[in-house]
Design an enzyme around this catalytic site. Sequence first.
Site, PDB file in Angstrom:
ATOM      1  N   GLU A  33      42.380 -54.985  46.508  1.00  0.00           N
ATOM      2  CA  GLU A  33      43.364 -55.229  47.575  1.00  0.00           C
ATOM      3  C   GLU A  33      44.234 -56.449  47.250  1.00  0.00           C
ATOM      4  OE1 GLU A  33      41.619 -56.272  51.331  1.00  0.00           O
ATOM      5  OE2 GLU A  33      43.379 -55.672  52.487  1.00  0.00           O
ATOM      6  N   LYS A 106      47.634 -49.592  55.557  1.00  0.00           N
ATOM      7  CA  LYS A 106      46.337 -49.921  56.175  1.00  0.00           C
ATOM      8  C   LYS A 106      46.379 -49.703  57.685  1.00  0.00           C
ATOM      9  CE  LYS A 106      42.969 -53.753  55.920  1.00  0.00           C
ATOM     10  NZ  LYS A 106      42.724 -55.037  55.181  1.00  0.00           N
ATOM     11  N   CYS A 143      40.178 -51.747  52.526  1.00  0.00           N
ATOM     12  CA  CYS A 143      39.251 -52.786  53.013  1.00  0.00           C
ATOM     13  C   CYS A 143      38.702 -52.507  54.416  1.00  0.00           C
ATOM     14  CB  CYS A 143      39.924 -54.152  52.922  1.00  0.00           C
ATOM     15  SG  CYS A 143      38.708 -55.499  52.838  1.00  0.00           S
TER      16      CYS A 143
END
Lengths: 293, 293
Positions: A33, A106, A143
């Site tokens: 990331e 995300k 994540c």
Amino acid sequence: MSCSPDRGANLARAIEGIREAAKLGARIICLQELFGSVYFCQEENVDWFDAAEPIPGATTEALAAVARECEAVVIGSIFEKRAPGLYHNSAAVLDADGSLLGVYRKMHIPDDPLYYEKYYFTPGDLGFQAFDTRYGRIGVLICWDQWYPEAARLTALKGAEILFYPTAIGWHPAEKAQYGPTQIDSWRTIQRSHAIANGVFVAAPNRVGIERPLTDSPNRPANYQGIEFWGGSFVCDPSGAILSEASRDREEVLVVECDLNRVDETRRNWPFLRDRRIDAYEGLQARYLGAAR
Amino acid sequence: MSCSPDRGANLARAIEGIREAAKLGARIICLQELFGSVYFCQEENVDWFDAAEPIPGATTEALAAVARECEAVVIGSIFEKRAPGLYHNSAAVLDADGSLLGVYRKMHIPDDPLYYEKYYFTPGDLGFQAFDTRYGRIGVLICWDQWYPEAARLTALKGAEILFYPTAIGWHPAEKAQYGPTQIDSWRTIQRSHAIANGVFVAAPNRVGIERPLTDSPNRPANYQGIEFWGGSFVCDPSGAILSEASRDREEVLVVECDLNRVDETRRNWPFLRDRRIDAYEGLQARYLGAAR
């Protein structure tokens, strides 16, 4: 991979790693990331927005070039500037010919001490997707998404057979002795569970190294010592068994063979998709279903 | 617990175990799936429907009496006869005063060689629930449900702080050497992941022992050797850490302290419920979202 304050050096290092992976036979290559910078979300500092860039942009062009050169799919996580005041934590998928196959933004944004992501990142609005790459249909999540079974399920239902989770997670050094082993075990377990529940491969590249932000922030906890990213990147198969796992503290290029025939084979023997009670899942769209307490 | 063909003996043995657990301090006591009989789903035999009983019925009355006597909540899995030709795999929750607090009917019904449950059990129509017992708000799911993150999530959203999974899972003896360790690890991992994703305790009581059905069935695989139930009952905390785990092959009464304050404490530090993207989960009600392949 670890990162330094020198953004050009991080990109060069990533490209070097992609070439090394490709030489070892890698066909789909995923960076950790926000590989282009230190993990700046340790502080809320308006200057960091200068580090964002559009997609396509300089970084995706550099990644496209190396993807084409290596004939490998490349997944790069990028701090995306979409419009003035509108920024995302995104991942670009470059196909093996260098074309920009798509972008994932995300969806689940964390906000915890030293992980002040809600300050920087607007929650994604592209939903959960699968990308038909030259070497297989894959999904990308980022994540904090890794803690959400909903994200994995929706991406698998889109047809993804490998889920990639570019990650930046680590210990608060002051907590490591007491909570460290449990935290990393929870992190492995939840991602392995996505492989099991969906009959897919899971690949999670994480960063390594201790990082402190370069400037001061009033938000820092009193006992602030930075973050020790715990590495432990891994790939597991559709039964959740770990095929290969990197160390906690060294940079590594992990090349793992994933036989995609295992997806159908695993699902035939553990036919979870067959028996989902889609008539009874409406409540998953609710925030909470119980009484206040 | 293991079971014999003598159903009266199984019930007596279960009651004895409940008394033993209560003496050791247990406040909520869960028996394994279909504790009243051998695991008859190894064959499709119409005579087994005679073993079903209504709820309330003789078994829930016996469990209610021991619940009242011990002042403990008792969760008993029962082959439920609801109406002629309408049978469920159910769990009755008896509160500590012996009252029947509610019933859960297994929502996800498996069907695999030697686990012919779709023949016997109509899928549940009571949905996912939480039950306010004297000692805490709990959820009950049954065996195959344990592979579905949706089931755990919905039960936690109803307010359950401990998820109970009465279970009957084991190895095909011919497969045990090759697949046994992976299968049990997948089984532990997926259930531990429900604890992590939802910040709840998980308790999974499984049966032990090798069982063969008493009659012949044309459905049996050629290499039929019965099922070796793998035990391994466990309780894990909201971080997924296993607090206590039983052996693979011996009956055991596992008594585990669960501090329910850990639920809020864990969720404050890992606030997954805060960030769910309920605006983007509609697809979870679809069977599949990708192209056919």
